[in-house]
Scaffold this active site. Structure first.
Site, PDB file in Angstrom:
ATOM      1  N   PHE A  51      76.091 -22.903  34.754  1.00 53.01           N
ATOM      2  CA  PHE A  51      75.465 -23.701  35.985  1.00 53.01           C
ATOM      3  C   PHE A  51      75.748 -24.964  36.149  1.00 53.01           C
ATOM      4  O   PHE A  51      75.495 -25.858  35.317  1.00 53.01           O
ATOM      5  CB  PHE A  51      73.846 -23.611  36.067  1.00 53.01           C
ATOM      6  CG  PHE A  51      73.413 -23.503  37.331  1.00 53.01           C
ATOM      7  CD1 PHE A  51      73.233 -22.301  38.142  1.00 53.01           C
ATOM      8  CD2 PHE A  51      73.048 -24.749  37.956  1.00 53.01           C
ATOM      9  CE1 PHE A  51      72.871 -22.333  39.277  1.00 53.01           C
ATOM     10  CE2 PHE A  51      72.575 -24.762  39.188  1.00 53.01           C
ATOM     11  CZ  PHE A  51      72.535 -23.635  39.877  1.00 53.01           C
ATOM     12  N   GLU A  59      83.728 -24.241  51.160  1.00 54.30           N
ATOM     13  CA  GLU A  59      82.517 -24.011  50.610  1.00 54.30           C
ATOM     14  C   GLU A  59      82.692 -24.695  49.053  1.00 54.30           C
ATOM     15  O   GLU A  59      84.069 -25.041  49.023  1.00 54.30           O
ATOM     16  CB  GLU A  59      82.546 -22.422  49.987  1.00 54.30           C
ATOM     17  CG  GLU A  59      81.558 -21.481  50.893  1.00 54.30           C
ATOM     18  CD  GLU A  59      80.094 -21.813  50.117  1.00 54.30           C
ATOM     19  OE1 GLU A  59      79.730 -22.997  49.895  1.00 54.30           O
ATOM     20  OE2 GLU A  59      79.346 -20.965  50.239  1.00 54.30           O
ATOM     21  N   ASP A  60      81.784 -24.877  48.706  1.00 53.32           N
ATOM     22  CA  ASP A  60      81.576 -25.413  47.397  1.00 53.32           C
ATOM     23  C   ASP A  60      81.916 -24.490  46.193  1.00 53.32           C
ATOM     24  O   ASP A  60      82.728 -24.934  45.315  1.00 53.32           O
ATOM     25  CB  ASP A  60      80.226 -26.281  47.032  1.00 53.32           C
ATOM     26  CG  ASP A  60      79.102 -25.187  46.811  1.00 53.32           C
ATOM     27  OD1 ASP A  60      79.318 -23.952  47.603  1.00 53.32           O
ATOM     28  OD2 ASP A  60      77.850 -25.429  46.788  1.00 53.32           O
ATOM     29  N   ASP A 106      80.774 -17.597  43.964  1.00 51.52           N
ATOM     30  CA  ASP A 106      79.982 -17.084  42.947  1.00 51.52           C
ATOM     31  C   ASP A 106      80.165 -15.776  42.668  1.00 51.52           C
ATOM     32  O   ASP A 106      81.278 -14.849  42.574  1.00 51.52           O
ATOM     33  CB  ASP A 106      78.691 -17.568  42.801  1.00 51.52           C
ATOM     34  CG  ASP A 106      77.936 -17.518  41.388  1.00 51.52           C
ATOM     35  OD1 ASP A 106      78.477 -16.947  40.388  1.00 51.52           O
ATOM     36  OD2 ASP A 106      76.580 -17.304  41.511  1.00 51.52           O
ATOM     37  N   ASP A 147      73.694 -28.201  43.617  1.00 53.29           N
ATOM     38  CA  ASP A 147      72.505 -28.489  43.366  1.00 53.29           C
ATOM     39  C   ASP A 147      71.846 -27.521  42.301  1.00 53.29           C
ATOM     40  O   ASP A 147      72.415 -26.461  42.236  1.00 53.29           O
ATOM     41  CB  ASP A 147      71.545 -28.416  44.710  1.00 53.29           C
ATOM     42  CG  ASP A 147      71.342 -27.050  45.131  1.00 53.29           C
ATOM     43  OD1 ASP A 147      72.353 -26.345  45.399  1.00 53.29           O
ATOM     44  OD2 ASP A 147      70.103 -26.655  45.058  1.00 53.29           O
ATOM     45  N   LYS A 203      84.311 -19.081  40.512  1.00 52.61           N
ATOM     46  CA  LYS A 203      83.624 -18.398  39.160  1.00 52.61           C
ATOM     47  C   LYS A 203      83.926 -16.877  38.946  1.00 52.61           C
ATOM     48  O   LYS A 203      83.259 -15.901  39.399  1.00 52.61           O
ATOM     49  CB  LYS A 203      82.078 -18.392  39.103  1.00 52.61           C
ATOM     50  CG  LYS A 203      81.494 -19.734  38.375  1.00 52.61           C
ATOM     51  CD  LYS A 203      80.031 -19.710  38.375  1.00 52.61           C
ATOM     52  CE  LYS A 203      79.260 -20.686  38.115  1.00 52.61           C
ATOM     53  NZ  LYS A 203      77.788 -20.758  38.225  1.00 52.61           N
TER      54      LYS A 203
HETATM   55  P1  IMP Z   1      77.643 -16.553  46.174  1.00 54.48           P
HETATM   56  O1  IMP Z   1      77.135 -15.772  47.424  1.00 54.48           O
HETATM   57  O2  IMP Z   1      76.913 -15.681  44.794  1.00 54.48           O
HETATM   58  O3  IMP Z   1      79.144 -16.468  45.827  1.00 54.48           O
HETATM   59  O4  IMP Z   1      76.976 -17.910  46.065  1.00 54.48           O
HETATM   60  C1  IMP Z   1      77.444 -18.856  46.594  1.00 54.48           C
HETATM   61  C2  IMP Z   1      76.501 -20.095  46.599  1.00 54.48           C
HETATM   62  O5  IMP Z   1      75.571 -20.047  45.501  1.00 54.48           O
HETATM   63  C3  IMP Z   1      77.163 -21.394  46.841  1.00 54.48           C
HETATM   64  O6  IMP Z   1      77.303 -21.943  47.902  1.00 54.48           O
HETATM   65  C4  IMP Z   1      76.310 -22.400  45.789  1.00 54.48           C
HETATM   66  O7  IMP Z   1      75.303 -22.827  46.812  1.00 54.48           O
HETATM   67  C5  IMP Z   1      75.329 -21.395  44.995  1.00 54.48           C
HETATM   68  N1  IMP Z   1      76.027 -21.550  43.626  1.00 54.48           N
HETATM   69  C6  IMP Z   1      76.669 -20.615  42.958  1.00 54.48           C
HETATM   70  N2  IMP Z   1      77.206 -21.003  41.649  1.00 54.48           N
HETATM   71  C7  IMP Z   1      76.558 -22.161  41.616  1.00 54.48           C
HETATM   72  C8  IMP Z   1      76.298 -23.200  40.626  1.00 54.48           C
HETATM   73  O8  IMP Z   1      76.778 -23.140  39.452  1.00 54.48           O
HETATM   74  N3  IMP Z   1      75.640 -24.357  40.472  1.00 54.48           N
HETATM   75  C9  IMP Z   1      74.957 -24.445  41.958  1.00 54.48           C
HETATM   76  N4  IMP Z   1      75.260 -23.732  42.952  1.00 54.48           N
HETATM   77  C10 IMP Z   1      75.864 -22.368  42.789  1.00 54.48           C
HETATM   78 MG    MG Z   2      73.220 -24.269  46.721  1.00 55.27          MG
END
Ligand code: IMP
Ligand code: MG
Length: 179
Positions: free
Chosen positions: A151, A98-99, A102, A158, A130
């Site tokens: 962000f 994963e990138d 969050d 993206d 994060k």
């Molecule tokens: P989660 O389900 O909230 O953990 O979200 C994960 C996904 O949200 C990641 O795979 C990203 O695509 C996107 N995401 C979360 N934070 C950022 C950010 O700071 N910039 C861009 N994409 C983000």
């Molecule tokens: Mg994304």
């Protein structure tokens, strides 16, 4: 594009060194094991392709596409599978790439989804984390960096499908998304 970046948080050189380090660790841990590296589209693409080249043991490469964000900078909390993986998971050591983690909602869902298919093992490699924003208990065995609650864009990440092609991780100016 560059004018929308407030600050470079992680440079190209730093990313390269970190990916090399993670690749070496993964190579060591998965030597002799049936490894399936599973990238989550689209954010993981740069990390995935660089990481794979640092993994010096045979492995399969696969992708899943999920959506949880829509076009805003805030998570909707809803995870939808857009593309399922091609390989059979059963008996394989699955490493999700994963990138960023969050809220953890996306990975929590994916872990449950994949665990139900009986992999030999299931772990996460995430470039960024994060911790302040975590809602679900998700842990990446292989982690690049803990990052502040800003962000971020670039190196696959993206905002509204743009900035993925920046070669570094940058903090997006608030004026871009608070309009
Ligand atoms: P989660 O389900 O909230 O953990 O979200 C994960 C996904 O949200 C990641 O795979 C990203 O695509 C996107 N995401 C979360 N934070 C950022 C950010 O700071 N910039 C861009 N994409 C983000
Ligand atoms: Mg994304």
């Amino acid at each position: 594009m560059e004018a929308d970046i407030k600050e470079v948080l992680i440079s190209e050189e730093e990313l390269k060194a970190k990916v090399k380090e993670l690749g070496a660790q993964i190579t060591k841990d998965y030597k002799g094991k049936d490894l399936l590296v599973l990238g989550i589209l689209k954010g993981s693409v740069m990390f995935m392709s660089d990481l794979l080249r640092e993994i010096k043991t045979p492995c399969y490469m696969d992708f899943m596409a999920v959506s949880s964000y829509g076009n805003s900078s805030e998570s909707s909390g809803i995870v939808k599978i857009i593309k399922d993986l091609d390989f059979e998971v059963k008996g394989k050591h699955v490493l999700i790439v994963e990138d960023i983690i969050d809220s953890g909602v996306t990975l929590k869902y994916l872990m449950k989804y994949l665990a139900a298919r009986n992999p030999e093992s299931l772990e996460i490699a995430s470039l960024l984390n994060k911790p302040e924003r975590r809602k679900e208990d998700v842990h990446a065995k292989y982690l690049g960096y803990d990052v502040p609650d800003e962000f971020l864009v670039g190196y696959g990440l993206d905002y509204s499908e743009r900035y993925r092609n920046l070669p570094y991780i940058g903090i997006l100016k608030e004026s871009v998304y608070k309009k």
